[in-house]
Each structure stands twice: as structure tokens, then as C-alpha cells.
Design an enzyme around this catalytic site. Structure first.
Site, PDB file in Angstrom:
ATOM      1  N   GLN A  32      -4.667  -2.480   5.001  1.00 50.72           N
ATOM      2  CA  GLN A  32      -4.776  -3.920   5.180  1.00 50.72           C
ATOM      3  C   GLN A  32      -5.354  -4.257   6.543  1.00 50.72           C
ATOM      4  O   GLN A  32      -5.462  -3.409   7.428  1.00 50.72           O
ATOM      5  CB  GLN A  32      -3.396  -4.567   5.013  1.00 50.72           C
ATOM      6  CG  GLN A  32      -2.327  -3.985   5.929  1.00 50.72           C
ATOM      7  CD  GLN A  32      -0.936  -4.092   5.371  1.00 50.72           C
ATOM      8  OE1 GLN A  32      -0.635  -4.922   4.533  1.00 50.72           O
ATOM      9  NE2 GLN A  32      -0.038  -3.225   5.831  1.00 50.72           N
ATOM     10  N   ASP A  87       7.606  -4.070  10.836  1.00 50.94           N
ATOM     11  CA  ASP A  87       7.775  -4.775  12.111  1.00 50.94           C
ATOM     12  C   ASP A  87       9.116  -4.446  12.755  1.00 50.94           C
ATOM     13  O   ASP A  87       9.289  -4.634  13.956  1.00 50.94           O
ATOM     14  CB  ASP A  87       7.636  -6.285  11.910  1.00 50.94           C
ATOM     15  CG  ASP A  87       8.602  -6.824  10.869  1.00 50.94           C
ATOM     16  OD1 ASP A  87       9.805  -6.930  11.160  1.00 50.94           O
ATOM     17  OD2 ASP A  87       8.154  -7.133   9.755  1.00 50.94           O
ATOM     18  N   GLU A 107       8.002   2.820   5.494  1.00 56.10           N
ATOM     19  CA  GLU A 107       6.883   1.878   5.606  1.00 56.10           C
ATOM     20  C   GLU A 107       5.594   2.633   5.294  1.00 56.10           C
ATOM     21  O   GLU A 107       5.330   3.699   5.854  1.00 56.10           O
ATOM     22  CB  GLU A 107       6.835   1.287   7.020  1.00 56.10           C
ATOM     23  CG  GLU A 107       5.538   0.614   7.412  1.00 56.10           C
ATOM     24  CD  GLU A 107       5.202  -0.609   6.570  1.00 56.10           C
ATOM     25  OE1 GLU A 107       4.077  -0.653   6.044  1.00 56.10           O
ATOM     26  OE2 GLU A 107       6.060  -1.514   6.455  1.00 56.10           O
ATOM     27  N   ASP A 138       5.299   6.171   1.106  1.00 51.52           N
ATOM     28  CA  ASP A 138       5.267   5.202   0.021  1.00 51.52           C
ATOM     29  C   ASP A 138       6.694   4.949  -0.458  1.00 51.52           C
ATOM     30  O   ASP A 138       7.373   5.858  -0.953  1.00 51.52           O
ATOM     31  CB  ASP A 138       4.408   5.767  -1.115  1.00 51.52           C
ATOM     32  CG  ASP A 138       4.266   4.813  -2.289  1.00 51.52           C
ATOM     33  OD1 ASP A 138       4.990   3.801  -2.347  1.00 51.52           O
ATOM     34  OD2 ASP A 138       3.405   5.080  -3.150  1.00 51.52           O
ATOM     35  N   ASP A 156      11.840  -5.217   1.974  1.00 52.51           N
ATOM     36  CA  ASP A 156      11.241  -6.202   2.880  1.00 52.51           C
ATOM     37  C   ASP A 156       9.724  -6.091   2.730  1.00 52.51           C
ATOM     38  O   ASP A 156       9.041  -5.499   3.544  1.00 52.51           O
ATOM     39  CB  ASP A 156      11.681  -5.903   4.319  1.00 52.51           C
ATOM     40  CG  ASP A 156      11.100  -6.879   5.322  1.00 52.51           C
ATOM     41  OD1 ASP A 156      10.431  -7.839   4.905  1.00 52.51           O
ATOM     42  OD2 ASP A 156      11.303  -6.665   6.535  1.00 52.51           O
ATOM     43  N   THR A 158       5.663  -7.492   1.605  1.00 55.50           N
ATOM     44  CA  THR A 158       4.725  -8.607   1.625  1.00 55.50           C
ATOM     45  C   THR A 158       4.715  -9.243   0.236  1.00 55.50           C
ATOM     46  O   THR A 158       5.458  -8.856  -0.661  1.00 55.50           O
ATOM     47  CB  THR A 158       3.320  -8.113   1.989  1.00 55.50           C
ATOM     48  OG1 THR A 158       2.912  -7.106   1.045  1.00 55.50           O
ATOM     49  CG2 THR A 158       3.298  -7.501   3.387  1.00 55.50           C
TER      50      THR A 158
END
Length: 276
Positions: A32, A87, A107, A138, A156, A158
Site C-alpha cells: 500500500q 501502528d 502485521e 499474514d 485491527d 483497514t
């Protein structure tokens, strides 16, 4: 992007704009477009594919509310998994809970983790907690490979686009169920009840076919579409509505509290209609 307005097109007919004072970082990862900007109103903000993910002004609301309702519903959440959340905000809240012994963050995009450490240190602080293990991997594969392992799993993610699409699928929820111990609990962010009602209905139906206990609760998060957000819980045994209020831990929280725990479960009629 300095001294101009950044606009996120949240829906075909809805956008939100923030005045950007400075671009701190911009790169394209394998997955991304990753950008960190300094905004006039919300301070430092993380954008993924030009979608607002978190910022230093209101992040505590989301991160506390995705974490503590499940952590306090489970009687002994010693081993916790966070999928996504590079994050570090969710894992920071998990590590604060007194009964958590180990917290694993999986993550998929290591760039998000490194950028957050550098530019969002108050959010990413939990990544260095001795309870925390960070794995760049993954999350979908991780739950498939780790059956009967976790007390609590928090997703958590997107929005359900790009690498996060599979995190909203029934097959994934089944794998999450299998990765949980016999009294495990799962929570995922499930977007806006105002704008994403059909998705919420579908997720609630799917979870009802997998988990004996399912529930939905809400919070107000200014930077997300509509400012009104929901989280969906699937549980093998425990209900968030049956927690003893005196047992609720809320260490140094700014939004979540014992009263908020139960208040968040009091749904307006239009939201109740989505989960009947």
C-alpha cells in the site's frame, strides 16, 4: 502536501478534509501507499492508500474500545493476538491490561510498523513492551496455523479493500474460532452502522453461525466516516453484558471505563435492527 487540504473520499458522496502543515514521510510498500502527515487539527496522522488510519488526537478512543471490552469480558486473557494494527495502538492497550502475560502482533506490512515507531511514538510505544512480540506475517495464515492458542483475538484491520479483504470473510472467522481456546473471544472493527449496515448485518449473521455468543458495541471516533463506529464481538462462552462491573480494569484509559463498557452495548434502535 504542505499547507494544502488533504481530502479523503470516504464514500461516493462524502469526503473529509484536513489541513496538512507538512508531509513527514511517504513511500509505497509492497502492499500500500504509506504516508505520515502533520495536520492542523489532529496532529500527526497515518494514511494508508490516502485513507485516514489513526492520528495522535483521537486514536485513544479506537484503540481502547477495540481492546478493553474483550479483555474485561474474558476472565483471564493471558495470551492475546492482534491482527493488523501495525501502528501499535491496540497492542499498547492490550499490554496495559494487568492479566495479559503475552501479546502477539501480526502485521502484514512491516513498513507500517517502522514508520509508526519513527513518527507516531506515543501510539507505537507498546511495540517495545516486554509482553509484546511483533511478527511481520499474514494474519490470515497465522490463525490457520495456530489452533487452540489464544484467549483473545483482536482484528485491527483497514477497510475491506486490498490486503484486508480476507479479514472480513466467513472462512477467516471460522479460522479465528479455531485459533481461540475453549472460552476465547474475538473482536473486529466493523465500520459505520450509518453507512455500512449491510456489511454489519452479513458479519453478524456469519458470526452467529460460528460463535455461541455474538454482540456489537459502539464508540464515537471523529476521523472515521460519520464519526460513529462499531465493533463486533464473537465469544465461545462469555458475554460482555454479564461482566461484574467491579472486575473491570481500565488502566490509564481516557475513553473506556466500567460505565462506558456497558453504555457502549446500549444500541440505538436503528443499530439494533442490524443485528437482530
Amino acid at each position: 502536501m504542505e499547507g494544502i487540504w488533504f481530502t479523503e473520499k470516504q464514500l461516493p458522496g462524502l469526503a473529509v478534509s484536513c489541513l496538512v502543515k507538512k508531509t513527514l514521510h511517504h513511500e509505497k510498500s509492497e502492499y500500500q501507499d504509506v504516508k505520515v502527515v502533520e495536520t492542523d487539527t489532529f496532529g500527526t496522522m497515518l494514511l494508508l492508500d490516502n485513507v485516514i488510519q489513526t492520528n495522535v488526537r483521537d486514536e485513544f478512543i479506537y484503540h481502547e474500545m477495540i481492546s478493553f471490552p474483550a479483555l474485561n469480558t474474558h476472565p483471564n486473557p493471558e495470551n492475546v493476538l492482534v491482527i493488523g494494527g501495525g501502528d501499535g495502538g491496540t497492542i499498547r492497550e492490550v499490554a496495559k491490561h494487568p492479566r495479559v502475560k503475552k501479546a502477539t502482533l501480526v502485521e502484514i506490512d512491516g513498513v507500517v510498523v517502522e514508520v509508526s515507531k519513527k513518527y507516531l511514538p506515543t501510539i507505537a510505544a507498546g511495540l517495545e513492551d516486554p509482553k509484546v512480540e511483533v511478527k511481520i506475517d499474514d494474519g490470515i495464515k497465522h490463525v490457520k496455523d495456530n489452533k487452540n492458542t489464544y484467549d483473545v483475538i483482536l482484528v485491527d484491520s483497514t477497510d475491506p479493500i486490498g490486503p484486508a479483504v480476507g479479514l472480513f470473510a466467513k472462512e477467516f472467522y471460522t479460522d479465528v474460532f479455531n485459533a481461540l481456546k475453549e472460552d476465547g473471544i474475538f473482536v473486529a472493527q466493523t465500520a459505520s452502522p450509518v453507512f455500512n449496515g449491510e456489511m454489519i448485518k452479513r458479519i453478524h449473521k456469519d458470526l452467529g453461525e460460528i460463535f455461541p455468543v455474538k454482540d456489537l458495541y459502539v464508540a464515537t471516533i471523529p476521523t472515521y466516516p460519520g464519526g460513529y463506529w462499531c465493533f463486533t464481538m464473537g465469544s465461545k462462552k462469555h458475554s460482555p453484558r454479564e461482566v461484574a462491573k467491579e472486575s473491570i480494569a481500565a488502566p490509564n484509559t481516557r475513553y473506556y471505563s466500567p460505565d462506558v463498557h456497558f453504555g457502549a452495548l446500549a444500541l440505538p434502535p436503528f443499530v439494533e435492527e442490524l443485528v437482530k
